[in-house]
Design a protein around this motif. Sequence first.
Motif, PDB file in Angstrom:
ATOM      1  N   ASN A   1     -43.818 -47.787 -25.052  1.00 60.78           N
ATOM      2  CA  ASN A   1     -43.557 -47.046 -23.813  1.00 60.78           C
ATOM      3  C   ASN A   1     -43.379 -45.555 -24.089  1.00 60.78           C
ATOM      4  O   ASN A   1     -43.802 -44.707 -23.295  1.00 60.78           O
ATOM      5  CB  ASN A   1     -42.321 -47.606 -23.112  1.00 60.78           C
ATOM      6  N   ARG A   2     -42.742 -45.234 -25.218  1.00 54.71           N
ATOM      7  CA  ARG A   2     -42.535 -43.828 -25.563  1.00 54.71           C
ATOM      8  C   ARG A   2     -43.868 -43.139 -25.836  1.00 54.71           C
ATOM      9  O   ARG A   2     -44.054 -41.971 -25.471  1.00 54.71           O
ATOM     10  CB  ARG A   2     -41.628 -43.725 -26.787  1.00 54.71           C
TER      11      ARG A   2
ATOM     12  N   ASP B   1     -45.558 -42.676 -22.424  1.00 55.55           N
ATOM     13  CA  ASP B   1     -44.900 -41.570 -21.708  1.00 55.55           C
ATOM     14  C   ASP B   1     -45.264 -40.230 -22.336  1.00 55.55           C
ATOM     15  O   ASP B   1     -45.448 -39.231 -21.644  1.00 55.55           O
ATOM     16  CB  ASP B   1     -43.378 -41.764 -21.742  1.00 55.55           C
ATOM     17  N   GLY B   2     -45.366 -40.216 -23.672  1.00 56.88           N
ATOM     18  CA  GLY B   2     -45.759 -38.995 -24.361  1.00 56.88           C
ATOM     19  C   GLY B   2     -47.169 -38.572 -23.999  1.00 56.88           C
ATOM     20  O   GLY B   2     -47.445 -37.382 -23.834  1.00 56.88           O
ATOM     21  N   ALA B   3     -48.086 -39.552 -23.871  1.00 58.13           N
ATOM     22  CA  ALA B   3     -49.468 -39.250 -23.488  1.00 58.13           C
ATOM     23  C   ALA B   3     -49.526 -38.682 -22.073  1.00 58.13           C
ATOM     24  O   ALA B   3     -50.258 -37.721 -21.805  1.00 58.13           O
ATOM     25  CB  ALA B   3     -50.323 -40.509 -23.590  1.00 58.13           C
ATOM     26  N   LYS B   4     -48.727 -39.250 -21.173  1.00 64.12           N
ATOM     27  CA  LYS B   4     -48.692 -38.758 -19.793  1.00 64.12           C
ATOM     28  C   LYS B   4     -48.128 -37.344 -19.728  1.00 64.12           C
ATOM     29  O   LYS B   4     -48.640 -36.487 -19.001  1.00 64.12           O
ATOM     30  CB  LYS B   4     -47.853 -39.698 -18.921  1.00 64.12           C
ATOM     31  N   GLN B   5     -47.071 -37.102 -20.513  1.00 62.23           N
ATOM     32  CA  GLN B   5     -46.472 -35.773 -20.530  1.00 62.23           C
ATOM     33  C   GLN B   5     -47.442 -34.747 -21.119  1.00 62.23           C
ATOM     34  O   GLN B   5     -47.532 -33.612 -20.639  1.00 62.23           O
ATOM     35  CB  GLN B   5     -45.180 -35.795 -21.354  1.00 62.23           C
ATOM     36  N   CYS B   6     -48.183 -35.149 -22.131  1.00 65.58           N
ATOM     37  CA  CYS B   6     -49.165 -34.259 -22.736  1.00 65.58           C
ATOM     38  C   CYS B   6     -50.252 -33.909 -21.725  1.00 65.58           C
ATOM     39  O   CYS B   6     -50.618 -32.733 -21.587  1.00 65.58           O
ATOM     40  CB  CYS B   6     -49.768 -34.916 -23.976  1.00 65.58           C
TER      41      CYS B   6
ATOM     42  N   LEU C   1     -43.746 -38.980 -31.582  1.00 69.85           N
ATOM     43  CA  LEU C   1     -44.588 -40.045 -32.118  1.00 69.85           C
ATOM     44  C   LEU C   1     -46.007 -39.918 -31.594  1.00 69.85           C
ATOM     45  O   LEU C   1     -46.976 -40.104 -32.343  1.00 69.85           O
ATOM     46  CB  LEU C   1     -43.999 -41.411 -31.748  1.00 69.85           C
ATOM     47  N   PHE C   2     -46.149 -39.584 -30.317  1.00 71.68           N
ATOM     48  CA  PHE C   2     -47.488 -39.387 -29.763  1.00 71.68           C
ATOM     49  C   PHE C   2     -48.162 -38.175 -30.402  1.00 71.68           C
ATOM     50  O   PHE C   2     -49.392 -38.146 -30.543  1.00 71.68           O
ATOM     51  CB  PHE C   2     -47.424 -39.200 -28.241  1.00 71.68           C
ATOM     52  N   CYS C   3     -47.371 -37.191 -30.794  1.00 72.16           N
ATOM     53  CA  CYS C   3     -47.929 -36.003 -31.454  1.00 72.16           C
ATOM     54  C   CYS C   3     -48.613 -36.367 -32.763  1.00 72.16           C
ATOM     55  O   CYS C   3     -49.557 -35.681 -33.190  1.00 72.16           O
ATOM     56  CB  CYS C   3     -46.833 -34.970 -31.705  1.00 72.16           C
ATOM     57  N   LEU C   4     -48.154 -37.435 -33.405  1.00 73.27           N
ATOM     58  CA  LEU C   4     -48.819 -37.894 -34.626  1.00 73.27           C
ATOM     59  C   LEU C   4     -50.238 -38.369 -34.326  1.00 73.27           C
ATOM     60  O   LEU C   4     -51.145 -38.186 -35.139  1.00 73.27           O
ATOM     61  CB  LEU C   4     -48.001 -39.011 -35.281  1.00 73.27           C
ATOM     62  N   PHE C   5     -50.433 -38.978 -33.145  1.00 68.07           N
ATOM     63  CA  PHE C   5     -51.771 -39.378 -32.727  1.00 68.07           C
ATOM     64  C   PHE C   5     -52.653 -38.151 -32.494  1.00 68.07           C
ATOM     65  O   PHE C   5     -53.848 -38.161 -32.799  1.00 68.07           O
ATOM     66  CB  PHE C   5     -51.696 -40.228 -31.455  1.00 68.07           C
ATOM     67  N   ILE C   6     -52.048 -37.086 -31.940  1.00 71.39           N
ATOM     68  CA  ILE C   6     -52.785 -35.843 -31.735  1.00 71.39           C
ATOM     69  C   ILE C   6     -53.240 -35.274 -33.072  1.00 71.39           C
ATOM     70  O   ILE C   6     -54.390 -34.843 -33.233  1.00 71.39           O
ATOM     71  CB  ILE C   6     -51.921 -34.818 -30.979  1.00 71.39           C
ATOM     72  N   LEU C   7     -52.336 -35.277 -34.052  1.00 73.06           N
ATOM     73  CA  LEU C   7     -52.684 -34.761 -35.384  1.00 73.06           C
ATOM     74  C   LEU C   7     -53.767 -35.609 -36.036  1.00 73.06           C
ATOM     75  O   LEU C   7     -54.673 -35.081 -36.695  1.00 73.06           O
ATOM     76  CB  LEU C   7     -51.436 -34.719 -36.265  1.00 73.06           C
ATOM     77  N   ALA C   8     -53.683 -36.927 -35.850  1.00 70.80           N
ATOM     78  CA  ALA C   8     -54.714 -37.810 -36.401  1.00 70.80           C
ATOM     79  C   ALA C   8     -56.064 -37.525 -35.746  1.00 70.80           C
ATOM     80  O   ALA C   8     -57.096 -37.482 -36.430  1.00 70.80           O
ATOM     81  CB  ALA C   8     -54.319 -39.273 -36.187  1.00 70.80           C
TER      82      ALA C   8
END
Length: 208
Positions: free
Chosen positions: A2-3, A6-11, A34-41
Amino acid sequence: MNRIIDGAKQCRYTMFHPVNGFDQIKWEKKGSPLFCLFILAAFFLTNVFDQVLTGFIFNPYNPDKISVPSIFLMTMGGFAICYAANWAVSSLMFTEGDERNIFICMSYALVPYTAAELIYILATNFANNEVLPFLTAIRIVGLIWSGLILLIGMFYVHQLSFGKTIVNLLLTVVGILIILFLILLAYSLVQQIYTFCYTIYNEIVFRL
């Protein structure tokens, strides 16, 4: 999970409403590291795709000389250096930006550039030289958008005036150069120590 969602929606919201988006990240603690790690990947993989999957007539890289570890070092290492430099400068300037918000801000700033690069890579496989100005424009728009996201994000994260935000970013560039100089200095020192030890080892083996 969920986090991350929610992080993807906020981004996504912050990309089109950066003022309100970063205001929520700053004061309401929205956004997910945690979602920012996906952005970096995604940023790392996009740089790999840029060298591997870009259309042949637009790709200046030699496929036989592509090094994924080198790309990883350039992207993730570069991000880490930028993050460390901004955190250090912000600490010296006594700003209100903390490690979490700086990380989120810098990660979000990569999104427009990464999206533009993916569009560019895909388009080059179906385009010819005649549309090169259009493809270049896509890249430029991505870079400008990323720059605006970074500027607005730093403005809200650090709670500085516009002028001091510019100073903060300029000092961050200086900090990056200092860090790179220290890394090169350390590398040179380690190399010299290795050469010295290796020479002594060879002398000992030769005399034995």
